[in-house]
Write an enzyme that holds these catalytic residues in place. Structure first.
Site, PDB file in Angstrom:
ATOM      1  CD  GLU A 241      39.901  37.797  41.611  1.00  0.00           C
ATOM      2  OE1 GLU A 241      41.645  38.423  40.855  1.00  0.00           O
ATOM      3  OE2 GLU A 241      40.129  38.273  42.799  1.00  0.00           O
ATOM      4  CB  CYS A 275      44.770  35.850  35.077  1.00  0.00           C
ATOM      5  SG  CYS A 275      44.845  34.538  36.256  1.00  0.00           S
TER       6      CYS A 275
HETATM    7  P1  NAD Z   1      36.935  39.762  28.203  1.00  0.00           P
HETATM    8  O1  NAD Z   1      37.133  40.914  29.350  1.00  0.00           O
HETATM    9  O2  NAD Z   1      36.477  39.494  27.047  1.00  0.00           O
HETATM   10  O3  NAD Z   1      35.367  38.952  28.860  1.00  0.00           O
HETATM   11  C1  NAD Z   1      34.801  38.142  30.378  1.00  0.00           C
HETATM   12  C2  NAD Z   1      33.936  38.140  30.561  1.00  0.00           C
HETATM   13  O4  NAD Z   1      33.575  39.951  30.549  1.00  0.00           O
HETATM   14  C3  NAD Z   1      33.069  37.676  29.053  1.00  0.00           C
HETATM   15  O5  NAD Z   1      32.011  36.783  30.486  1.00  0.00           O
HETATM   16  C4  NAD Z   1      31.341  38.709  28.588  1.00  0.00           C
HETATM   17  O6  NAD Z   1      31.173  38.310  27.707  1.00  0.00           O
HETATM   18  C5  NAD Z   1      32.002  40.146  29.847  1.00  0.00           C
HETATM   19  N1  NAD Z   1      31.620  41.280  29.078  1.00  0.00           N
HETATM   20  C6  NAD Z   1      32.479  42.169  28.094  1.00  0.00           C
HETATM   21  N2  NAD Z   1      31.884  43.143  27.915  1.00  0.00           N
HETATM   22  C7  NAD Z   1      31.026  43.313  29.357  1.00  0.00           C
HETATM   23  C8  NAD Z   1      30.992  44.285  29.868  1.00  0.00           C
HETATM   24  N3  NAD Z   1      30.434  45.605  29.017  1.00  0.00           N
HETATM   25  N4  NAD Z   1      29.398  44.514  30.964  1.00  0.00           N
HETATM   26  C9  NAD Z   1      29.964  43.191  31.976  1.00  0.00           C
HETATM   27  N5  NAD Z   1      30.725  41.774  31.089  1.00  0.00           N
HETATM   28  C10 NAD Z   1      30.864  42.018  30.011  1.00  0.00           C
HETATM   29  O7  NAD Z   1      37.540  38.795  29.188  1.00  0.00           O
HETATM   30  P2  NAD Z   1      38.047  37.273  28.742  1.00  0.00           P
HETATM   31  O8  NAD Z   1      38.595  37.418  27.832  1.00  0.00           O
HETATM   32  O9  NAD Z   1      37.018  36.524  29.024  1.00  0.00           O
HETATM   33  O10 NAD Z   1      39.615  36.446  29.701  1.00  0.00           O
HETATM   34  C11 NAD Z   1      40.302  37.018  29.674  1.00  0.00           C
HETATM   35  C12 NAD Z   1      40.857  37.844  30.847  1.00  0.00           C
HETATM   36  O11 NAD Z   1      40.927  37.139  32.649  1.00  0.00           O
HETATM   37  C13 NAD Z   1      42.483  37.691  30.185  1.00  0.00           C
HETATM   38  O12 NAD Z   1      42.793  39.266  30.671  1.00  0.00           O
HETATM   39  C14 NAD Z   1      42.486  37.198  32.130  1.00  0.00           C
HETATM   40  O13 NAD Z   1      44.203  37.125  32.509  1.00  0.00           O
HETATM   41  C15 NAD Z   1      41.666  37.537  32.186  1.00  0.00           C
HETATM   42  N6  NAD Z   1      41.965  36.687  33.652  1.00  0.00           N
HETATM   43  C16 NAD Z   1      41.280  36.911  34.817  1.00  0.00           C
HETATM   44  C17 NAD Z   1      42.297  36.415  36.276  1.00  0.00           C
HETATM   45  C18 NAD Z   1      42.205  36.627  37.433  1.00  0.00           C
HETATM   46  O14 NAD Z   1      41.768  36.073  38.265  1.00  0.00           O
HETATM   47  N7  NAD Z   1      42.962  37.822  37.715  1.00  0.00           N
HETATM   48  C19 NAD Z   1      41.416  34.991  35.722  1.00  0.00           C
HETATM   49  C20 NAD Z   1      40.760  34.762  34.863  1.00  0.00           C
HETATM   50  C21 NAD Z   1      41.499  35.409  33.518  1.00  0.00           C
END
Ligand code: NAD
Length: 496
Positions: A241, A275
């Protein structure tokens, strides 16, 4: 405190901060790969117990958790508001929607997943065919910070209701909310079927390689690709997502004032860190000026400030991205009718309405994740649809029109569309939520969201001997001729 059964081997900790004030909200362990492995091992044992409860037992357990969250929802919302900086009312709304999804998942799992008969088809009429959706085992959920309860709950509640144990890695910006969820689950159910591991990206990465049966990732597209690559090593399935660049389309028969209201809320609620938030608007030329007047009048009254309706940008690094998008739009001929360049060091970004922004600029093509919106005049709705479909992302979308809503919606490349409303699809538990393209794949919510955390098990049971024995070396040439005749009779008749 940790909600995993095993004591963490790492003594390192990190803090979550209130983005408005910089104050420390909580201190949490940085769980190591060994801690994550221990949590997954615990989950594996818990999954057996959880599955043995059956649909009814799990439903009762999840109802107990649901009640506990509902009774203490102000407490959860207050913690969420502190960790993210979002207004308390928004945090409460988010909690309410998450509870609604939990309730739906708990009460519909049996109906959606239990074994059901399916038609065996004419050639296999001697068989009774059935399919059941079985839990995968242990699901690793990796969550973002922007909707730290609603978003992961879309995976957690559905995975649990489907019979899986869950290990949840919340964002490093919202670890307290994650721990709250695991702690209340433990309180309501008495066993760590839901555990939380906290830390930075490394802890999330450890979860992707810890032997879970599926990873449900919500976050940025870039991290989603890393998660998928890591999961590929062990053929671990994933739900991604990811980000969005959602468009709102305004037709010439739209309620323009309502459309402007929805556009502003969709763009600036949660300081634009949504998002499926509105980042682009395409307006029919006949109502363009009227729409802009309505939007600008509303946006000018909205202010990002402590205690206001628009809170701070949760993640300091995001401010730079928003600044870059606005600066690029202005440098390329765009104009800011409300807001403008983002000041250095700002934590609050003012609602910003941009016009005349070239379609290939970052502000139109990339996820901005701030309270900004581009508004573009189009000659007709064909052009609006073409432009709306013109980014790599395809998550949600919105259409405002009295009569053409369905016709336009059906031509949009998006996982979800709201007509004459905004983001309404996310609050309807029966609707699947997810995207295509750079927005990811797989679905949370609804029957699809329950099945996402299962695998189908098909059974074909012979009820009586077949008239023509096909799957035996005793099959004769005569029987093959009979088969040919039957198939021709069934499928080969009629005009070409
Ligand atoms: P992010 O990708 O920076 O982090 C998301 C999660 O991934 C965090 O818990 C982080 O610690 C973890 N993470 C980071 N590197 C990793 C790795 N190498 N392996 C596994 N996990 C890892 O995203 P964010 O800044 O926390 O969230 C914002 C983003 O999320 C935006 O792009 C937004 O659009 C998206 N989002 C999407 C939805 C949806 O349902 N499509 C919903 C909410 C947010």
């Amino acid at each position: 405190m940790t909600s995993t059964d095993a004591a963490p081997t790492s003594t390192q900790t990190f803090t979550s901060l209130d983005p408005a004030s910089g104050e420390v909200v909580g201190t949490h362990p940085i769980h190591s790969a060994a801690d994550v492995a221990a949590a997954v091992a615990t989950a594996r044992k818990q999954a057996e117990w959880w599955q043995a409860l059956g649909y009814d037992g799990r439903k009762k357990a999840l109802v107990r958790w649901r009640k506990l969250i509902a009774r203490r929802m102000e407490e959860l919302a207050a913690l969420m508001a502190r960790e993210t900086g979002k207004p308390a009312g928004d945090a409460l709304l988010e909690t309410a929607l998450a509870i609604d999804h939990l309730a739906w998942a708990a009460s519909h799992a049996e109906k959606v997943l239990k074994r059901r008969s399916v038609a065996p088809g004419l050639l296999m009429v001697n068989q009774a065919a059935s399919v059941e959706y079985r839990p995968l085992g242990v699901v690793g959920v990796i969550g973002p910070w922007n909707y730290p309860v609603f978003t992961p709950m879309g995976s957690i509640a559905y995975a649990l209701a489907a019979g899986n144990a869950v290990v949840f890695k919340p964002s490093e910006f919202t670890p307290g909310v994650g721990e709250w969820l695991a702690a209340t689950f433990r309180e309501a159910i008495g066993r760590p079927v839901l555990q939380v591991v906290t830390g930075y990206g490394e802890t999330g990465a450890a979860l992707t390689t810890a032997g879970v049966d599926k990873v449900a990732f919500t976050g940025s597209t870039a991290t989603g690709k890393r998660v998928m690559a890591a999961c590929a090593q062990t053929l671990t399935p994933v739900v991604i997502e990811a980000g969005g660049k959602d468009a709102l389309l305004v037709a010439d028969d739209a309620d323009v004032a309502e459309a402007a209201d929805a556009a502003l809320w969709g763009a600036a609620a949660n300081a634009g860190q949504t998002c499926a938030g509105v980042e682009r608007v395409y307006v029919h030329e006949r109502v363009y000026d009227q729409f802009l007047d309505e939007l600008v009048a509303r946006a000018e009254r909205l202010e990002a400030r402590p205690g206001g309706q628009v809170g701070p940008i949760t993640m300091p690094s995001q401010v730079e991205i928003i600044r870059r998008h606005v600066d690029d739009a202005l440098a390329r001929g765009g104009r800011a009718l409300v807001g403008g360049p983002v000041p250095e060091g700002a934590r609050f970004v003012q609602p910003t309405v941009l016009v005349d922004v070239p379609e290939d600029s970052a502000a139109v093509q990339e996820e901005t994740f701030g309270p900004t919106v581009t508004v573009t005049r189009v000659k007709d709705m064909d052009e609006a649809i073409e432009r709306a479909n013109g980014t790599r992302y395809a998550l949600g979308s919105t259409v405002f029109s009295k009569d053409q809503g369905m016709a336009i919606a059906q031509r949009l490349r998006a996982g979800m569309t709201a007509i004459n409303g905004v983001i309404s699809f996310a609050a309807i538990p029966t609707l699947p939520f997810g995207g295509v393209g750079d927005s990811g794949f797989g679905r949370i919510h609804g029957p699809d969201g329950l099945r996402e955390f299962t695998y189908p098990h098909a059974i074909a049971r012979q009820r009586f001997k077949p008239a023509i024995a096909l799957t035996t070396f005793r099959r004769t040439a005569k029987e093959e001729q009979q088969l040919t005749k039957v198939v021709r009779g069934l499928y080969g008749r009629g005009k070409r």
